[in-house]
Design a protein around this motif. Structure first.
Motif, PDB file in Angstrom:
ATOM      1  N   ILE A   3       8.351 -42.995 -27.332  1.00  0.00           N
ATOM      2  CA  ILE A   3       8.442 -44.452 -26.988  1.00  0.00           C
ATOM      3  C   ILE A   3       9.816 -44.897 -26.874  1.00  0.00           C
ATOM      4  N   GLY A   4      10.406 -45.377 -25.942  1.00  0.00           N
ATOM      5  CA  GLY A   4      11.869 -45.811 -25.911  1.00  0.00           C
ATOM      6  C   GLY A   4      12.746 -44.322 -26.017  1.00  0.00           C
ATOM      7  N   LYS A   5      13.815 -44.607 -26.471  1.00  0.00           N
ATOM      8  CA  LYS A   5      14.559 -43.552 -26.541  1.00  0.00           C
ATOM      9  C   LYS A   5      14.837 -42.518 -27.815  1.00  0.00           C
ATOM     10  N   ARG A  15       3.700 -50.200 -26.809  1.00  0.00           N
ATOM     11  CA  ARG A  15       4.745 -49.656 -26.163  1.00  0.00           C
ATOM     12  C   ARG A  15       5.829 -50.738 -26.120  1.00  0.00           C
ATOM     13  N   LEU A  16       5.578 -51.728 -25.419  1.00  0.00           N
ATOM     14  CA  LEU A  16       6.561 -52.798 -25.128  1.00  0.00           C
ATOM     15  C   LEU A  16       7.212 -53.236 -26.391  1.00  0.00           C
ATOM     16  N   GLU A  71       9.521 -50.442 -28.051  1.00  0.00           N
ATOM     17  CA  GLU A  71      10.966 -50.511 -27.325  1.00  0.00           C
ATOM     18  C   GLU A  71      12.052 -51.357 -27.628  1.00  0.00           C
ATOM     19  N   GLN A  72      11.268 -52.866 -27.908  1.00  0.00           N
ATOM     20  CA  GLN A  72      12.178 -53.886 -28.341  1.00  0.00           C
ATOM     21  C   GLN A  72      12.451 -53.589 -29.838  1.00  0.00           C
ATOM     22  N   GLU A  94      13.206 -50.994 -31.184  1.00  0.00           N
ATOM     23  CA  GLU A  94      14.085 -49.859 -31.321  1.00  0.00           C
ATOM     24  C   GLU A  94      15.503 -50.741 -30.985  1.00  0.00           C
ATOM     25  N   GLN A  95      15.305 -51.601 -29.820  1.00  0.00           N
ATOM     26  CA  GLN A  95      16.562 -52.135 -29.354  1.00  0.00           C
ATOM     27  C   GLN A  95      17.331 -53.379 -30.282  1.00  0.00           C
ATOM     28  N   ARG A 117       9.782 -58.203 -20.593  1.00  0.00           N
ATOM     29  CA  ARG A 117       9.672 -56.988 -20.161  1.00  0.00           C
ATOM     30  C   ARG A 117       8.128 -56.854 -19.537  1.00  0.00           C
TER      31      ARG A 117
END
Length: 307
Positions: A113-115, A152-153, A156-157, A159-160, A292
């Motif tokens: 999930i994400g990078k 999942r959303l 991702e955030q 991680e960011q 997102r």
């Protein structure tokens, strides 16, 4: 002990409502099985977007199972009669204790999930690549496996936006997956709260499984006014993957616990209910900085303005 497994296939947008219905009659929670396609020789998978999702619930066969089955069946009939989203027929079968304890495991695979974030179920092997952050997860029967679009959303955030040394609050932690991601990405301390004892037990076990017990504090409770006052201004990052109207109902508390310039990552929000969450958050003094979507689900990232 034998258990009655109740299974229904539903449209992705009906998963939240159907899961809430079934969980009323299943003390052990529900299992959400996304339609997946195995890749990399079965070691990973991708979700087949838009296809029906399978929801399982388990109730003990102790004489009360027929009433639970009937109540769930009636509720599903009402959902189907509304006609907004597909809801299939309820299927049931008896499983023994050993099969029940392991039935849900077959639905979980290693996923990225994400990078950088890799979710590895505790019973599957995985060799991480450079820079990857591996979360070993035993979801148990608590919601939060990384499969659902809202999770999942959020990941991702997380991680960011997670930075080393941050203090993070995870409201409605579930299996602890978001708390684990924040801790492994460098957060100094994560306070994870949930009003479900099943979720608290699962999150506590998962923190220990990942060697994060010192960084993650898991507590049974809610973010009420008294709690928010006690924690006012303490958190650089707040995570709330719940549902829209609950986020809206605790918007003042979510804003209160944020430090100046702190960020709130709010998810569990279906597009049609966006204003149930966003309007109260803006009124509480937060400003929208990012959004997102996956399918009809969205995540909102908001910042607390300095006074």
């Amino acid at each position: 002990m034998h258990w009655l497994e109740l299974t229904v296939k539903v449209h992705p947008d009906a998963v939240e409502s159907v899961s809430e219905l079934m969980s009323r009659y299943s003390s052990e929670g529900v299992v959400i099985e996304e339609p997946i396609e195995l890749i990399e020789d079965g070691q990973a998978y991708r979700v087949r977007e838009g296809e029906p999702v399978t929801v399982h619930a388990y109730v003990p066969m102790d004489g009360t199972e027929e009433e639970a089955r009937q109540r769930i069946s009636e509720g599903l009939w009402h959902f189907a009669s509304i006609g907004a989203h597909f809801v299939g027929n309820l299927e049931t079968k008896s499983v023994n204790e050993e099969d029940w304890a392991n039935a849900w495991k077959e639905h979980f695979h290693v996923t990225q999930i994400g990078k950088r974030i890799i979710i590895r179920p505790s019973w599957r092997e995985y060799t991480p690549k450079d820079e990857e952050v591996v979360i070993t997860l035993d979801p148990g029967m608590a919601f939060g496996t990384g499969l659902h679009p809202t999770t999942r959303l959020c990941l991702e955030q997380v991680e960011q936006h997670t930075r080393p040394g941050m203090h993070v609050l995870d409201v409605g932690t579930g299996s602890g997956i978001l708390a684990l991601a924040a801790a492994k990405l460098g957060a100094e301390h994560v306070y994870a709260i949930d009003n479900s004892s099943v979720a608290v037990e699962s999150a506590t076990e998962n923190a220990a499984l990942n060697g994060q017990s010192e960084r993650i504090e898991v507590v049974l409770g809610t973010l009420d006014e008294e709690t928010a006052q006690r924690m006012a201004g303490q958190y650089d990052l707040v995570l709330a993957n719940i549902i829209a109207h609950i986020i809206g109902s605790i918007a003042p508390q979510l804003a209160q616990v944020l430090a100046p310039d702190g960020l709130l990552i709010a998810s569990g929000i279906i597009e049609a209910r966006r204003q149930d969450a966003e309007a109260p958050l803006l009124e509480a003094g937060l400003e929208l900085v990012e959004q997102r979507m996956i399918e009809d689900w969205m995540v909102l990232v908001l910042r607390k303005r300095r006074s």
